[in-house]
Design an enzyme around this catalytic site. Sequence first.
Site, mmCIF file in Angstrom:
data_model
loop_
_atom_site.group_PDB
_atom_site.id
_atom_site.type_symbol
_atom_site.label_atom_id
_atom_site.label_comp_id
_atom_site.label_asym_id
_atom_site.label_seq_id
_atom_site.Cartn_x
_atom_site.Cartn_y
_atom_site.Cartn_z
ATOM 1 N N CYS A 1 0.829 -1.206 0.000
ATOM 2 C CA CYS A 1 0.000 0.000 0.000
ATOM 3 C C CYS A 1 0.864 1.256 0.000
ATOM 4 O O CYS A 1 0.462 2.289 -0.529
ATOM 5 C CB CYS A 1 -0.943 -0.007 1.198
ATOM 6 S SG CYS A 1 -0.119 -0.172 2.805
ATOM 7 N N HIS B 1 -1.274 1.623 7.511
ATOM 8 C CA HIS B 1 -1.810 1.454 6.149
ATOM 9 C C HIS B 1 -1.717 2.782 5.416
ATOM 10 O O HIS B 1 -1.964 3.848 5.985
ATOM 11 C CB HIS B 1 -3.261 0.975 6.217
ATOM 12 C CG HIS B 1 -3.876 0.691 4.884
ATOM 13 N ND1 HIS B 1 -3.321 -0.206 3.990
ATOM 14 C CD2 HIS B 1 -4.991 1.192 4.276
ATOM 15 C CE1 HIS B 1 -4.073 -0.249 2.894
ATOM 16 N NE2 HIS B 1 -5.088 0.588 3.047
#
Length: 915
Positions: free
Chosen positions: A280, A832
Site C-alpha cells: 500500500c 496502512h
Amino acid sequence: MVVCSSNTSMNEGGIPLPSLQEQKNTIFKLCQLPLKTGETWYLIDPVWFKQWKRYVGYDDRDSALVGQPSSFPGPIDNSPLLKDDGSGEIREQMLDSVDYELLPEEAWTRLQQWYTLAAGQQPIARKVIETGVFMKQAKVEVYLLELKLCENSNLDHQITKSFSKEDTIGHLERTMRELFGARADRDSRVWNRYTTNTYEQLADREATISSAGLYVGQIIVLEVQNEDGSWPRPRPSSSGVLGSLTNGSIVDKKSYSVGHGYISSHQPGLCGLSNLGNTCFMSSVLQCLSNTPPLALYFLENRHLAELNTENPLGMRGEIARAFGSLVQEMWSGRHQSTVPRTFKHQVSRFAPQFSGYQQHDSQEMLTFILDALHEDLNRIHKKPYIELRDSGGRPDAEVAAEAWDNYRRRNTSVIVDMFYGLLKSTVVCPECSKVSVTFDPHCMLQLPLPVKRERTIEVRVVWAESSRRPVLYKVTLPKQGSIQDLCRALERLTKVPHDCLVVVDVYHNKFHKIFTGADSLKDINDKDVIFAFETPPPSSGLQPVPVYVRRGDVGVGGAPFFVCVRRDRTSYAELSEKVSAATARYVRPLVPSDWWTGPEAADVPTDSGALPNGTAAVGGAEAATPDDDPAEKPADEPMEGAEGGEKPSAAPAPYQLQLVNSSANTCLARLSADHPQRQVAVPPGAVILVQWQPAAFAAAVDTLEMDARDEHESVNARPSTRRPAIQLSDCIDLFTSTEKLGVNDAWYCPDCKKHQEATKKFDLWSLPDVLIIHLKRFSYTRIFRDKIDALVEFPTRGLNMGPHLLDPNRPCSTYDLIGVSNHYGGMGGGHYVAYCKNRDDNRWYYFDDSSVTEASEDAVCTKAAYVLFYMRREPQSAACRLPLAPRPATVVSNGRSSDSEDGSEEAEDDMDCS
C-alpha cells in the site's frame, strides 16, 4: 525447562564447554564472515545473544559478570521470535539487530553444541539470496513468500506454503505435485489465479518466483492433464485466461461503484492498484504521481520512449521508466477497475533491493526512489561533463544561484527536473572566525519538520512495598529525549514515593526483560513494552532488590515477577521465604497439606539431599542442585523431593521450593533448603530467586485473577486540559527555514579554521518547481525506537501562496493548488497507506485504497494522516507542465444528479495571489 546444574563449565548434555576466551574468539571470527549466496544463516534471539556476550566478556567494557554463574545464558531460547499461536512461524515486522540477530551456520552450530536449544524449538534457518541488478547484494531472506496452493479440480481447497523468492517455478510445481499426489505419468501446468475468470500460465519452469512477480497470498493452481492427453483448462486467450500480463490488469466488464453513484464504464484514472502484500505504501504514491497531470500526459503520449537513457550508469537501463509508463497507461486506459502492479514492483525490487520482499516501507522513501530512477532513466545528458565548483565568495545570491542551477542542468536534464526540481539556499556560519559559506542545492521535495512539543506518554504499573495494596496503573507525560530518572521523578509527584526508591523494569513473558538505571534513555522503552515500577527501601538501608520469578510445575515461568529486598551477601532461606510470602500475601492463601496433597498425611517436610556433580561447591552455603533434581523432569503433581523408585513419600512435600537461577531462569545455580532455614546464603549479582510451585499447590493457593489485578489512577483516563491547536503548514515552513546549531556529530569543516566546528546552519527557499512535493516528517527512527507524530497539520487545498517564503526577487507566480495526498494511518512498524487524488478530467477528489476507488469531498482531504502533499502551480513556468485545454469531461451520474464540469469553475475564481 530449568537445567539444574551449577557446573557452568559443561552443557546440559555433560559436554565440557571451551574456555570463555575460546568461545569469544571463535564466534567473533565467524561473525566477521561475509554473506555468500546460497549459504544458510540462522536467526537468534538478541536477548539471549547479549546475555552470552556478557557471560564470555565479548565486550571488554562490560566485564562485571564475566564467567559468573548468574550470567550463564543457559539453552538458546528463540521463543521471543516466534508467534504465540504455536505454529513455529516467526513474528512479522521484525527488524535486523533489533528483534533478531543473524549468525552464519558454523557460529550457530557451535553455540547450539555448547548450550543446546530450548526444548521443543527448532533452529530458524534462512537462505542467503542475491538481490539487485547493477549492485549485486547478498541478503538473508528472513521472510519467505506465502502462496496459496490448490488443484484445478478443487479451487476452494487451498493450502498455504512458504517459498524462497529464489525457488524456481519448477520447484513450485514439483512441490504441488507431491502435495496433491499427482500421478507421475501425467503432465501438469501451473497457473496464477487473479480473479474467478482471470489466469496466467507460469510456463517458464526455470524462472524464479521473484522474477515471475508472484506476491504474498497469490493463488497458484495446479492443472493435471486428462487421461486422453487433453487439458481441463482451455488454451490461453484474450478473454478470461491470460497468456501474459504486462501489469497484471484485472479486466472487469461490469460497472463498479464510486461513492454512492455509479459509473457506467471505467473512468480514466480511477483505477485501483491491488495490494501485492504490504504494498500500500507504493500504491499511494503511484496514485499521486498518476494524478499529476503533466507527468501522466508525458507518459500517455509515449514521449518517454524517445528520451530513454539506457546507458546511464546511474540509471536503471530504462526499465523503471518503461514499467512506470506501462502502468500509467493501464490506469488511464478506462478499461480497468483495478490493476496488479506486479511488473513495476518487480522492476523496483531488481534495482532497489531495500524494497524487495513484501514488508511495509515508507511511502516517501519509495517516492524518492521513483523520482530519482525516472530522472536517471530519462536524463537527456548522456555524457556528464566535469564541473569545478566555486565558492560563493561574497557574490550576490542571484549570481551564485544561477550558476548552481546551470551547473546542475549541465549534468541533469530530464522531464523530472523540469517538473519537480527547485533550489534551496544553505548558509553556514563558523562560530569562531565568522566564515560564511553559501551554497545552492537542487531539491525535488520539501521535507518539513513538525513544530510539536516532543513528548510521549508512558503507562507504568506501580507495585507498592506494602504488598496488601494492589498495583496501580499510572500514565505519565515525559520529554521524548528524557531518561528513566525523569520517569521516576514524575511518578514521585503522583505517588509520593521518593524517586530513588523506585526500580523501573520492562516485563516480558513474566520475566524482567530489562532492569533500567536512572541514566537509561526513555528511547529504550517501546510503545508496546509493559513497564513496572517497584517501590523499594531507600539506598541507605543497605538492602538490595533481588528479582523473583514464579514457576508452576513444568509449564515455564508463569506468574507475575517481583522483587524481595535483602542483603545479598548475608541472607537466609528463612528470610527469603518470609519475604516471598509477604510479597505474595495479597493473592496467595495459606495452605495445609490436605488442601492439595492426596498422599499420606504428615506434618514434616522431607529433608533435601543430593550431591553436586564433579564436586562443585554450593552457592553461598546453599545446596547446589543436580540434574536429577530438576522438578521439570517429574510428572505434574509428583513430589519434587523424597520420592524414590516411583513410590510416594510418607510426607507431603513443600508446596513450593526456592532456587537460585541465572538471569535467564533456565539454569539452576542452587536449591535453597528448608532443612537449614538460618543457613547464610549469598545471592550473587545477576542471580534470580525462582519460586518453583507444585502444580496442585499452585492451583489451590494462588488467586490468579487477583495476582494480575490492578487499579487505575485518574491519570490513565485524564484528557489534556487544553486542546493543542492545529499546526499550520506555514509553521512547518518557518521551522524548516529557522537557524539551527550543528551538533558534535554534524560538525562542519571550516576551510579557514582548518577544523570541524559546531556552526550555525540555515535553509532558505530560493525557487520552487511547478509540481511541489511537501513531505511532512512525521516519523523518527533510532536503532531501537520508532516514533510517529500524529498531529493535524492544516494545509490549503487551493491557493497555497509560497511567495512570502521565497528569496528569489524575480520569482514567478507561486500560488499552488493541491492535487494529491499520500496518507499513513496507524503507528510505527505497520499501519496502512491510502491516497486522496484530484482527477484532472472532472476536477473531483477520489479516495484510493489499494484496489478500491471511491469519491471523496474536498473537505475530507485534510486529516491527521496526511504524509506527502502534491501541489501544482497555477501558472506553470516549465513548458513540460503547460497542458493543452482539457476536453469537457463526460457526464457522470452521482447521487442521482448530473454534474458536467461546473465544479471546475470555482478554482478559476479563486484569488490569484502571486506575491
